[in-house]
Design a protein around this motif. Structure first.
Motif, PDB file in Angstrom:
ATOM      1  N   MET A  19       0.836  -1.190   0.000  1.00 47.78           N
ATOM      2  CA  MET A  19       0.000   0.000   0.000  1.00 47.78           C
ATOM      3  C   MET A  19       0.881   1.255   0.000  1.00 47.78           C
ATOM      4  O   MET A  19       0.611   2.206  -0.727  1.00 47.78           O
ATOM      5  CB  MET A  19      -0.912  -0.018   1.235  1.00 47.78           C
ATOM      6  N   GLY A  20       1.943   1.234   0.788  1.00 44.40           N
ATOM      7  CA  GLY A  20       2.845   2.385   0.835  1.00 44.40           C
ATOM      8  C   GLY A  20       3.533   2.643  -0.494  1.00 44.40           C
ATOM      9  O   GLY A  20       3.589   3.779  -0.966  1.00 44.40           O
ATOM     10  N   VAL A  21       4.032   1.593  -1.121  1.00 45.53           N
ATOM     11  CA  VAL A  21       4.703   1.743  -2.420  1.00 45.53           C
ATOM     12  C   VAL A  21       3.719   2.259  -3.466  1.00 45.53           C
ATOM     13  O   VAL A  21       4.037   3.154  -4.253  1.00 45.53           O
ATOM     14  CB  VAL A  21       5.343   0.400  -2.867  1.00 45.53           C
ATOM     15  N   SER A  22       2.516   1.724  -3.451  1.00 51.97           N
ATOM     16  CA  SER A  22       1.479   2.157  -4.391  1.00 51.97           C
ATOM     17  C   SER A  22       1.139   3.634  -4.178  1.00 51.97           C
ATOM     18  O   SER A  22       1.017   4.395  -5.141  1.00 51.97           O
ATOM     19  CB  SER A  22       0.232   1.290  -4.215  1.00 51.97           C
ATOM     20  N   SER A  23       0.995   4.040  -2.933  1.00 52.36           N
ATOM     21  CA  SER A  23       0.653   5.428  -2.619  1.00 52.36           C
ATOM     22  C   SER A  23       1.744   6.391  -3.070  1.00 52.36           C
ATOM     23  O   SER A  23       1.449   7.461  -3.609  1.00 52.36           O
ATOM     24  CB  SER A  23       0.403   5.586  -1.120  1.00 52.36           C
ATOM     25  N   GLU A  26       1.486   6.890  -6.753  1.00 53.69           N
ATOM     26  CA  GLU A  26       0.349   7.714  -7.161  1.00 53.69           C
ATOM     27  C   GLU A  26       0.635   9.208  -7.083  1.00 53.69           C
ATOM     28  O   GLU A  26       0.051   9.980  -7.841  1.00 53.69           O
ATOM     29  CB  GLU A  26      -0.875   7.396  -6.299  1.00 53.69           C
ATOM     30  N   VAL A  27       1.497   9.622  -6.152  1.00 57.55           N
ATOM     31  CA  VAL A  27       1.723  11.060  -5.975  1.00 57.55           C
ATOM     32  C   VAL A  27       2.970  11.584  -6.683  1.00 57.55           C
ATOM     33  O   VAL A  27       3.129  12.800  -6.827  1.00 57.55           O
ATOM     34  CB  VAL A  27       1.799  11.440  -4.468  1.00 57.55           C
ATOM     35  N   MET A  28       3.839  10.705  -7.132  1.00 53.47           N
ATOM     36  CA  MET A  28       5.132  11.151  -7.678  1.00 53.47           C
ATOM     37  C   MET A  28       4.989  12.126  -8.845  1.00 53.47           C
ATOM     38  O   MET A  28       5.801  13.048  -8.987  1.00 53.47           O
ATOM     39  CB  MET A  28       5.983   9.957  -8.094  1.00 53.47           C
ATOM     40  N   ARG A  38      13.186  13.139  -3.462  1.00 52.14           N
ATOM     41  CA  ARG A  38      14.237  12.312  -2.874  1.00 52.14           C
ATOM     42  C   ARG A  38      13.721  11.566  -1.638  1.00 52.14           C
ATOM     43  O   ARG A  38      13.958  10.366  -1.473  1.00 52.14           O
ATOM     44  CB  ARG A  38      15.450  13.169  -2.517  1.00 52.14           C
ATOM     45  N   LEU A  39      12.980  12.276  -0.774  1.00 52.90           N
ATOM     46  CA  LEU A  39      12.415  11.638   0.424  1.00 52.90           C
ATOM     47  C   LEU A  39      11.489  10.487   0.043  1.00 52.90           C
ATOM     48  O   LEU A  39      11.552   9.404   0.624  1.00 52.90           O
ATOM     49  CB  LEU A  39      11.633  12.659   1.255  1.00 52.90           C
ATOM     50  N   LEU A  40      10.641  10.717  -0.927  1.00 50.33           N
ATOM     51  CA  LEU A  40       9.687   9.696  -1.349  1.00 50.33           C
ATOM     52  C   LEU A  40      10.398   8.516  -2.019  1.00 50.33           C
ATOM     53  O   LEU A  40      10.058   7.356  -1.770  1.00 50.33           O
ATOM     54  CB  LEU A  40       8.629  10.291  -2.279  1.00 50.33           C
ATOM     55  N   GLU A  41      11.392   8.818  -2.862  1.00 53.76           N
ATOM     56  CA  GLU A  41      12.134   7.742  -3.526  1.00 53.76           C
ATOM     57  C   GLU A  41      12.904   6.892  -2.519  1.00 53.76           C
ATOM     58  O   GLU A  41      12.952   5.664  -2.634  1.00 53.76           O
ATOM     59  CB  GLU A  41      13.071   8.314  -4.586  1.00 53.76           C
ATOM     60  N   ASN A  42      13.498   7.542  -1.523  1.00 54.21           N
ATOM     61  CA  ASN A  42      14.228   6.794  -0.489  1.00 54.21           C
ATOM     62  C   ASN A  42      13.285   5.916   0.323  1.00 54.21           C
ATOM     63  O   ASN A  42      13.621   4.772   0.659  1.00 54.21           O
ATOM     64  CB  ASN A  42      14.999   7.744   0.429  1.00 54.21           C
ATOM     65  N   CYS A  43      12.120   6.440   0.638  1.00 55.73           N
ATOM     66  CA  CYS A  43      11.141   5.650   1.380  1.00 55.73           C
ATOM     67  C   CYS A  43      10.680   4.460   0.538  1.00 55.73           C
ATOM     68  O   CYS A  43      10.569   3.345   1.047  1.00 55.73           O
ATOM     69  CB  CYS A  43       9.942   6.511   1.779  1.00 55.73           C
ATOM     70  N   LEU A  48      10.616  -1.299  -0.525  1.00 58.52           N
ATOM     71  CA  LEU A  48      10.860  -2.429  -1.432  1.00 58.52           C
ATOM     72  C   LEU A  48      11.866  -3.415  -0.827  1.00 58.52           C
ATOM     73  O   LEU A  48      11.716  -4.634  -0.982  1.00 58.52           O
ATOM     74  CB  LEU A  48      11.326  -1.939  -2.801  1.00 58.52           C
ATOM     75  N   ALA A  49      12.866  -2.888  -0.125  1.00 57.36           N
ATOM     76  CA  ALA A  49      13.827  -3.771   0.541  1.00 57.36           C
ATOM     77  C   ALA A  49      13.126  -4.591   1.632  1.00 57.36           C
ATOM     78  O   ALA A  49      13.332  -5.805   1.742  1.00 57.36           O
ATOM     79  CB  ALA A  49      14.973  -2.958   1.135  1.00 57.36           C
ATOM     80  N   LEU A  50      12.286  -3.935   2.423  1.00 59.79           N
ATOM     81  CA  LEU A  50      11.530  -4.656   3.440  1.00 59.79           C
ATOM     82  C   LEU A  50      10.570  -5.657   2.803  1.00 59.79           C
ATOM     83  O   LEU A  50      10.379  -6.754   3.328  1.00 59.79           O
ATOM     84  CB  LEU A  50      10.744  -3.681   4.323  1.00 59.79           C
ATOM     85  N   ASN A  51       9.996  -5.282   1.670  1.00 58.86           N
ATOM     86  CA  ASN A  51       9.103  -6.203   0.975  1.00 58.86           C
ATOM     87  C   ASN A  51       9.834  -7.480   0.586  1.00 58.86           C
ATOM     88  O   ASN A  51       9.280  -8.575   0.684  1.00 58.86           O
ATOM     89  CB  ASN A  51       8.484  -5.528  -0.251  1.00 58.86           C
ATOM     90  N   GLY A  52      11.078  -7.347   0.162  1.00 56.93           N
ATOM     91  CA  GLY A  52      11.874  -8.531  -0.161  1.00 56.93           C
ATOM     92  C   GLY A  52      12.053  -9.426   1.057  1.00 56.93           C
ATOM     93  O   GLY A  52      11.954 -10.658   0.955  1.00 56.93           O
TER      94      GLY A  52
END
Length: 144
Positions: A19-23, A26-28, A38-43, A48-52
């Motif tokens: 949900m976080g990655v999708s959100s 949507e705003v990028m 940069r903040l959004l890309e880092n998050c 994605l790392a945690l998803n792995g």
């Protein structure tokens, strides 16, 4: 009980991270500031790392994980679309992301408390995901 709670907690983390990655995705398109981008890309990278890690842990239990609740995802998309249609600005993006982070922290904290018997690795993943959400919310303050 440990295995059941572990799987349930990992599933909720799986849905939350997706949900976080999708959100973020949507705003990028509405982001103007390079710092906010940069903040959004880092998050997103952190998620994605945690998803792995979540997927690897779920694989050990032969579990496919969990998709975000379709109703919650639809409502989030509608809210995002409407707010950005009215005012496409970094302020609006920060406002939307702060709300999303706060909801994520709240629900993940609830699941962490609900599935107390989950193993320590699953709890650690959940706590790290909560920290990422909290840090992004703090980072958004300068754009509100």
């Amino acid at each position: 009980m440990i295995e059941s709670d572990t799987i349930k907690l990992l599933r909720e983390c799986d849905a939350g991270v997706k949900m976080g990655v999708s959100s973020i995705g949507e705003v990028m398109g509405a982001v103007k500031s390079p710092e906010l981008r940069r903040l959004l890309e880092n998050c997103k990278k952190g998620h994605l790392a945690l998803n792995g890690e979540i997927e690897a842990a779920l694989d050990r239990f032969q579990d496919d994980g969990k998709k975000p609740n379709p109703i919650a995802k639809s409502m989030s998309s509608i809210k995002t679309g409407v707010k950005l249609a009215l005012e496409e600005s970094d302020h609006t993006v920060a406002d939307l992301m702060t709300d999303g982070c706060n909801m994520g922290v709240k629900s993940l904290s609830r699941y962490l408390n609900q599935y107390k018997a989950a193993d320590e690795d699953a709890k650690d993943i959940c706590k790290r995901l909560i920290r990422e959400e909290e840090q992004l919310a703090v980072g958004m303050r300068g754009f509100l």
